[in-house]
Design a protein around this motif. Structure first.
Motif, PDB file in Angstrom:
ATOM      1  N   THR A 162       2.727   4.513   1.105  1.00 38.76           N
ATOM      2  CA  THR A 162       3.017   4.999   2.428  1.00 38.76           C
ATOM      3  C   THR A 162       2.064   6.284   2.702  1.00 38.76           C
ATOM      4  O   THR A 162       1.740   6.961   1.787  1.00 38.76           O
ATOM      5  N   CYS A 203      -5.364  -2.448  10.828  1.00 39.83           N
ATOM      6  CA  CYS A 203      -5.243  -1.159  10.943  1.00 39.83           C
ATOM      7  C   CYS A 203      -6.227  -0.614  12.223  1.00 39.83           C
ATOM      8  O   CYS A 203      -7.499  -0.695  12.492  1.00 39.83           O
ATOM      9  N   THR A 230      -4.029   5.661   6.682  1.00 45.25           N
ATOM     10  CA  THR A 230      -3.166   4.573   7.373  1.00 45.25           C
ATOM     11  C   THR A 230      -2.739   3.222   6.493  1.00 45.25           C
ATOM     12  O   THR A 230      -1.670   3.088   6.280  1.00 45.25           O
ATOM     13  N   CYS A 231      -3.903   2.513   6.203  1.00 41.47           N
ATOM     14  CA  CYS A 231      -3.687   1.059   5.807  1.00 41.47           C
ATOM     15  C   CYS A 231      -3.856   1.480   4.151  1.00 41.47           C
ATOM     16  O   CYS A 231      -3.767   0.700   3.410  1.00 41.47           O
ATOM     17  N   GLN A 256      -5.187  -3.483   6.794  1.00 42.63           N
ATOM     18  CA  GLN A 256      -4.138  -3.935   7.504  1.00 42.63           C
ATOM     19  C   GLN A 256      -2.804  -3.089   7.435  1.00 42.63           C
ATOM     20  O   GLN A 256      -2.778  -2.192   6.434  1.00 42.63           O
ATOM     21  N   VAL A 257      -1.974  -3.136   8.504  1.00 42.49           N
ATOM     22  CA  VAL A 257      -0.843  -2.346   8.184  1.00 42.49           C
ATOM     23  C   VAL A 257       0.589  -3.411   8.423  1.00 42.49           C
ATOM     24  O   VAL A 257       0.248  -4.467   8.912  1.00 42.49           O
ATOM     25  N   ASN A 297       4.550  -4.028   6.606  1.00 40.30           N
ATOM     26  CA  ASN A 297       5.274  -4.332   5.133  1.00 40.30           C
ATOM     27  C   ASN A 297       5.540  -5.684   4.876  1.00 40.30           C
ATOM     28  O   ASN A 297       6.597  -6.108   5.468  1.00 40.30           O
ATOM     29  N   GLU A 355       0.902  -1.151  -0.062  1.00 38.92           N
ATOM     30  CA  GLU A 355       0.077  -0.114  -0.088  1.00 38.92           C
ATOM     31  C   GLU A 355       0.856   1.336  -0.209  1.00 38.92           C
ATOM     32  O   GLU A 355       1.932   1.240   0.425  1.00 38.92           O
ATOM     33  N   ARG A 371       1.534  -8.624   9.333  1.00 34.93           N
ATOM     34  CA  ARG A 371       0.583  -7.448   9.040  1.00 34.93           C
ATOM     35  C   ARG A 371      -0.417  -7.646  10.000  1.00 34.93           C
ATOM     36  O   ARG A 371      -0.900  -8.720  10.397  1.00 34.93           O
TER      37      ARG A 371
END
Length: 262
Positions: free
Chosen positions: A104, A186, A167-168, A173-174, A176, A102, A183
């Motif tokens: 940044t 979020c 954010t995500c 999800q967050v 890398n 995703e 992961r």
């Protein structure tokens, strides 16, 4: 905008092309001016302008493209494979989705800034929608102060144009996966990938924002429907047997009258 290349372009997409290229824009503006739903028509044009500017900037490489739709499609296909007990395919699809990086937060902010700078109708639309929100907020059952209503209107308009969580980037999800990070859900959007649930500081403001967004969507849909009818080609009807006989009779009378004058 639709991800299906074979799908018929929506009115918003056609409007976006017209805004971007100028081709047929006068017909779109005329159709919009014919609508009783003036606020909806103004909002529809802003949405189309937003999509057009965003597409132009992505194609020019000036902003990073959003890959949320691709990730969500892979997750959807993985869930279907799991229901069919095809666990190997499901695992492969989930891994592919996890590998999609995703944007940044810096890329999201840059894209947002560039797009908003290119919107010529944004100021007028914010003014109109803000006035509408104030009128809605002063209703006794809502009792939202004008300044608060105007602020919430700006936030609702912003979320409507740019709905995915910053954010995500809409994935829910967050982390890398390329860097080996695990992961996780979020925390900003609680995994929904959407920003609509973060508007408002208390229950009454959140309810007002929800209703305002619903009213915005209703008015845009009404304007789009009216414009679609105004832009549709005239319907060609086939006369029935009675009409054909009447037309033939009138033609015979015209021929007889012409013969008498010769």
């Amino acid at each position: 905008m639709t991800d299906d290349p074979n799908a018929r372009p929506s009115l918003s997409e056609r409007y976006g092309v017209a805004v971007s290229s100028g081709t047929g824009l006068e017909h779109m503006i005329l159709a919009a001016g014919m609508q009783h739903e003036r606020l909806g028509a103004v909002l529809l044009r802003l949405q189309s302008e937003y999509d057009a500017v965003k597409g132009d900037l992505e194609r020019a490489g000036q902003i990073a493209p959003q890959r949320t739709a691709q990730a969500r499609d892979l997750v959807r296909r993985a869930a279907l494979a799991e229901r069919l007990k095809d666990h190997g395919t499901a695992a492969t699809l989930k891994a592919l989705a996890a590998d999609i990086r995703e944007r940044t937060p810096v890329e999201v902010l840059s894209a947002r800034t560039f797009i908003l700078m290119g919107l010529k109708t944004l100021h007028d639309c914010k003014r109109r929608f803000g006035a509408f929100a104030i009128g809605l907020g002063v209703q006794p059952k809502r009792n939202i102060k004008p300044d608060t209503a105007r602020i919430l209107a700006g936030q609702v308009l912003d979320v409507w144009l740019d709905p995915t969580c910053h954010t995500c980037d809409g994935t829910g999800q967050v982390g890398n996966a390329y860097a080996g990070e695990v992961r996780r859900q979020c925390s900003t959007c609680a995994g929904s990938g959407h920003r609509r649930d973060i508007i408002g500081r208390n229950p009454s403001e959140r309810i007002f924002a929800r209703d305002l967004l619903a009213e915005l969507q209703r008015r845009v849909a009404a304007a789009a429907g009216g414009m679609g009818q105004a832009l549709a080609p005239p319907e060609v009807t086939t006369p029935d047997a009675g009409e054909l006989r009447g037309m033939q009779g009138r033609l015979d009378n015209m021929r007889a009258a012409a013969a008498q004058t010769d």
